[in-house]
Motif scaffolding. Structure first.
Motif, PDB file in Angstrom:
ATOM      1  N   LEU A  13       0.836  -1.209   0.000  1.00  0.00           N
ATOM      2  CA  LEU A  13       0.000   0.000   0.000  1.00  0.00           C
ATOM      3  C   LEU A  13       0.874   1.263   0.000  1.00  0.00           C
ATOM      4  N   ILE A  14       1.870   1.268   0.878  1.00  0.00           N
ATOM      5  CA  ILE A  14       2.734   2.450   0.985  1.00  0.00           C
ATOM      6  C   ILE A  14       3.437   2.709  -0.350  1.00  0.00           C
ATOM      7  N   GLY A  15       3.907   1.606  -0.955  1.00  0.00           N
ATOM      8  CA  GLY A  15       4.567   1.746  -2.253  1.00  0.00           C
ATOM      9  C   GLY A  15       3.644   2.365  -3.283  1.00  0.00           C
ATOM     10  N   PHE A  16       2.417   1.890  -3.349  1.00  0.00           N
ATOM     11  CA  PHE A  16       1.477   2.417  -4.353  1.00  0.00           C
ATOM     12  C   PHE A  16       1.102   3.853  -4.068  1.00  0.00           C
ATOM     13  N   ILE A  17       0.996   4.201  -2.796  1.00  0.00           N
ATOM     14  CA  ILE A  17       0.680   5.597  -2.464  1.00  0.00           C
ATOM     15  C   ILE A  17       1.783   6.515  -3.007  1.00  0.00           C
ATOM     16  N   ASP A  18       3.036   6.101  -2.780  1.00  0.00           N
ATOM     17  CA  ASP A  18       4.161   6.896  -3.310  1.00  0.00           C
ATOM     18  C   ASP A  18       4.077   7.004  -4.826  1.00  0.00           C
ATOM     19  N   THR A  19       3.764   5.877  -5.475  1.00  0.00           N
ATOM     20  CA  THR A  19       3.674   5.885  -6.936  1.00  0.00           C
ATOM     21  C   THR A  19       2.563   6.823  -7.406  1.00  0.00           C
ATOM     22  N   LEU A  20       1.427   6.757  -6.702  1.00  0.00           N
ATOM     23  CA  LEU A  20       0.305   7.608  -7.111  1.00  0.00           C
ATOM     24  C   LEU A  20       0.659   9.083  -6.943  1.00  0.00           C
TER      25      LEU A  20
ATOM     26  N   PRO B 178      -4.129   8.618 -15.314  1.00  0.00           N
ATOM     27  CA  PRO B 178      -5.403   8.062 -14.781  1.00  0.00           C
ATOM     28  C   PRO B 178      -5.570   6.561 -14.988  1.00  0.00           C
ATOM     29  N   PRO B 179      -5.226   5.975 -16.150  1.00  0.00           N
ATOM     30  CA  PRO B 179      -5.421   4.516 -16.265  1.00  0.00           C
ATOM     31  C   PRO B 179      -4.571   3.753 -15.262  1.00  0.00           C
ATOM     32  N   ALA B 180      -3.290   4.182 -15.088  1.00  0.00           N
ATOM     33  CA  ALA B 180      -2.416   3.514 -14.115  1.00  0.00           C
ATOM     34  C   ALA B 180      -2.998   3.681 -12.716  1.00  0.00           C
ATOM     35  N   GLN B 181      -3.486   4.884 -12.423  1.00  0.00           N
ATOM     36  CA  GLN B 181      -4.078   5.126 -11.102  1.00  0.00           C
ATOM     37  C   GLN B 181      -5.177   4.114 -10.808  1.00  0.00           C
ATOM     38  N   GLN B 182      -6.037   3.898 -11.823  1.00  0.00           N
ATOM     39  CA  GLN B 182      -7.138   2.952 -11.619  1.00  0.00           C
ATOM     40  C   GLN B 182      -6.595   1.559 -11.314  1.00  0.00           C
ATOM     41  N   ARG B 183      -5.570   1.164 -12.074  1.00  0.00           N
ATOM     42  CA  ARG B 183      -5.006  -0.158 -11.872  1.00  0.00           C
ATOM     43  C   ARG B 183      -4.437  -0.297 -10.457  1.00  0.00           C
ATOM     44  N   PHE B 184      -3.671   0.730 -10.054  1.00  0.00           N
ATOM     45  CA  PHE B 184      -3.045   0.680  -8.733  1.00  0.00           C
ATOM     46  C   PHE B 184      -4.086   0.702  -7.624  1.00  0.00           C
ATOM     47  N   LEU B 185      -5.106   1.518  -7.814  1.00  0.00           N
ATOM     48  CA  LEU B 185      -6.139   1.582  -6.772  1.00  0.00           C
ATOM     49  C   LEU B 185      -6.835   0.233  -6.602  1.00  0.00           C
ATOM     50  N   ALA B 186      -7.003  -0.487  -7.721  1.00  0.00           N
ATOM     51  CA  ALA B 186      -7.637  -1.806  -7.629  1.00  0.00           C
ATOM     52  C   ALA B 186      -6.768  -2.750  -6.782  1.00  0.00           C
ATOM     53  N   ILE B 187      -5.453  -2.698  -7.050  1.00  0.00           N
ATOM     54  CA  ILE B 187      -4.546  -3.551  -6.264  1.00  0.00           C
ATOM     55  C   ILE B 187      -4.565  -3.128  -4.789  1.00  0.00           C
TER      56      ILE B 187
END
Ligand SMILES: Nc1ncnc2c1ncn2[C@@H]1O[C@H](COP(=O)(O)OP(=O)(O)OP(=O)(O)O)[C@@H](O)[C@H]1O
Ligand SMILES: [Mg+2]
Length: 452
Positions: free
Chosen positions: A233-240, A248-257
């Motif tokens: 989660l922390i990793g994805f937050i940093d990425t976002l 936006p498409p990547a954001q959607q993918r990451f949010l799903a994970i």
């Protein structure tokens, strides 16, 4: 002094005086001889009596010495002797009572050592083993020599004898099964009744230590299980925030994970809470009565989507007239759910899972059997499957969203229901899990309910 001697002492002076009178011719011969005869006779009679009384008294004293009760044959006759006899008699009784008490205390000491629930070993002054009580024989029987030879214990015994204070030792007995034993060496001053100079109190700490280790492992496991999704989660937050801030498409993918990871942590916490709730009430069996057939039918309906996902055929066989079982319906749903979930998850994709509930053969109750056609579980893993977080294939279980707590929950629920859980598996063939649950005890019909 013999009887003759006593007679001589008594008669000696008067007879000498009479002989003197006779010699001086101051007294007539015949009466003086008569008086001498009488004096000797009286002295002999007295001496006879005296020696009998002395014999009686010395008999009494001998019996006192030998600790026999002092009921004696005959009574002394001479004045004074009788009082002496009475005193001796009382002394004898007191002495007998006292030695009985000492004997009783001595035996009480022995009984206390023998009956105490803790394993005890009594050591003599030369540090040899006096005896081991029944708890020690039961707990350490064949291991006793190993315990007594253990260098830690020997050192503690030496210290205890030298310092006259209690000394302790912790030992690990390697064979036949590793055992952790704590020993306290208590010096006895004064020594206990049978001469024991020290008592070794043993306690088997194997279970305690195992529990301590399990607790530590458990905390480590929980932290580890939570850290993985949290790190992601922390990793994805940093990425976002950074690289994916304008994608936006990547954001959607990451949010799903991220949603999945959060759901996983949620599941983990739910399972942990569920486990601790079950453990809290594990000692009190449920009071309800459950119709397993009905429970299973409802549950299976909800499983449809999962089965379709893995194209698994469910072969359900529920016996018609199932006995009601003692149970907590919510907890039994958790059992069925976990077993079915495992069979579908670890069974062969496109295979069949057999789900069977039938009256138990030979004992009152019902047996739930779940069989899959999966890869099976290697034999060495079987005994540990019900441990928290124990997984045969960690990455596969994690990938399937498992927490590794399912079978632990099942085991505790089954324990609480006073049932039995068994897992059989053959690699390449499949796995069968069986749960036996005891039948609800039928209410005895009241007399008025029985038709005449
Ligand atoms: N039917 C089965 N066939 C093969 N392996 C199994 C089966 N059931 C359980 N296992 C193995 O036992 C492990 C422990 O099972 P358990 O149900 O406790 O945890 P999980 O299924 O991984 O997680 P959860 O049940 O919390 O989703 C699993 O990870 C799996 O490796
Ligand atoms: Mg499971």
């Amino acid at each position: 002094m013999g009887m003759l001697g006593a007679g001589a002492v008594v008669a000696g002076v008067p007879v000498a005086a009479l002989l003197f009178l006779l010699a001086m011719r101051w007294a007539p011969v015949a009466p003086t001889l008569f008086a001498i005869g009488m004096t000797v006779l009286a002295a002999m009679l007295f001496a006879l009596r005296w020696s009998r009384d002395v014999q009686v008294l010395s008999g009494t004293i001998r019996r006192v010495g030998a600790d026999e009760s002092a009921s004696q044959p005959g009574q002394p006759v001479l004045p004074g002797m009788q009082r002496l006899a009475g005193d001796l008699e009382r002394l004898a009784r007191r002495s007998a009572a006292r030695s009985a008490l000492i004997e009783q205390l001595r035996r009480a000491d022995g009984t206390v050592v023998e009956r105490l629930p803790d394993p005890l070993i009594v050591l003599a002054a030369d540090r040899s083993v006096g005896r081991a009580n029944s708890a020690a024989r039961a707990a350490f029987g064949a291991d006793m020599p190993a315990v007594l030879r253990h260098p830690e214990l020997r050192a503690a015994i030496d210290r205890a004898f030298a310092s006259e204070t209690t000394e302790t030792a912790d030992m690990t007995l390697p064979v036949p099964v590793p055992r952790e034993v704590h020993a306290a060496v208590v010096p006895m001053d004064p020594p206990i009744a049978d001469g024991g100079r020290a008592v070794v109190v043993l306690s088997d700490r194997t279970r305690e230590r195992a529990v301590e280790r399990m607790r530590a492992d458990f905390v480590a496991n929980v932290s580890h299980e939570l850290r993985t999704p949290l790190a992601s989660l922390i990793g994805f937050i940093d990425t976002l925030r950074g690289p994916a801030a304008d994608d936006p498409p990547a954001q959607q993918r990451f949010l799903a994970i991220m949603g999945e990871q959060a759901a996983r942590m949620n599941r983990l916490i739910d399972d942990l809470l569920s486990l601790s709730r079950i453990e809290l009430v594990e000692h009190q069996p449920p009071s309800g009565s459950v119709d397993l057939g009905e429970l299973a039918t409802r549950l299976i309906a909800g499983f449809e989507p999962r089965l379709r996902e893995r194209s698994v055929q469910l072969d359900v066989r529920i016996q018609g007239d199932l006995p009601a079982v003692v149970g907590d319906a919510d907890q039994l749903v958790q059992v069925l759910q976990n077993l079915l979930d495992n069979a579908v998850k670890y069974g062969r994709e496109g295979g069949t899972v057999r789900f069977e509930i039938a009256a138990a053969a030979g004992r009152a109750g019902a047996v739930i059997t779940v069989t899959d056609q999966g890869a099976g579980i290697p034999r060495e893993h079987l005994p540990r499957l019900t441990e928290r977080f124990y997984r045969v294939d960690t990455s596969r279980s994690r990938a399937a969203g498992g927490t590794g707590l399912g079978l632990a929950i099942v085991k505790h629920i089954v324990n609480r229901h006073r049932g039995q859980l068994s897992i059989e598996s053959e690699e390449g063939v499949g796995t069968t899990v069986r749960v036996w649950l005891p039948q609800t005890v039928a209410q005895r019909p009241v007399a008025s309910d029985i038709p005449a």
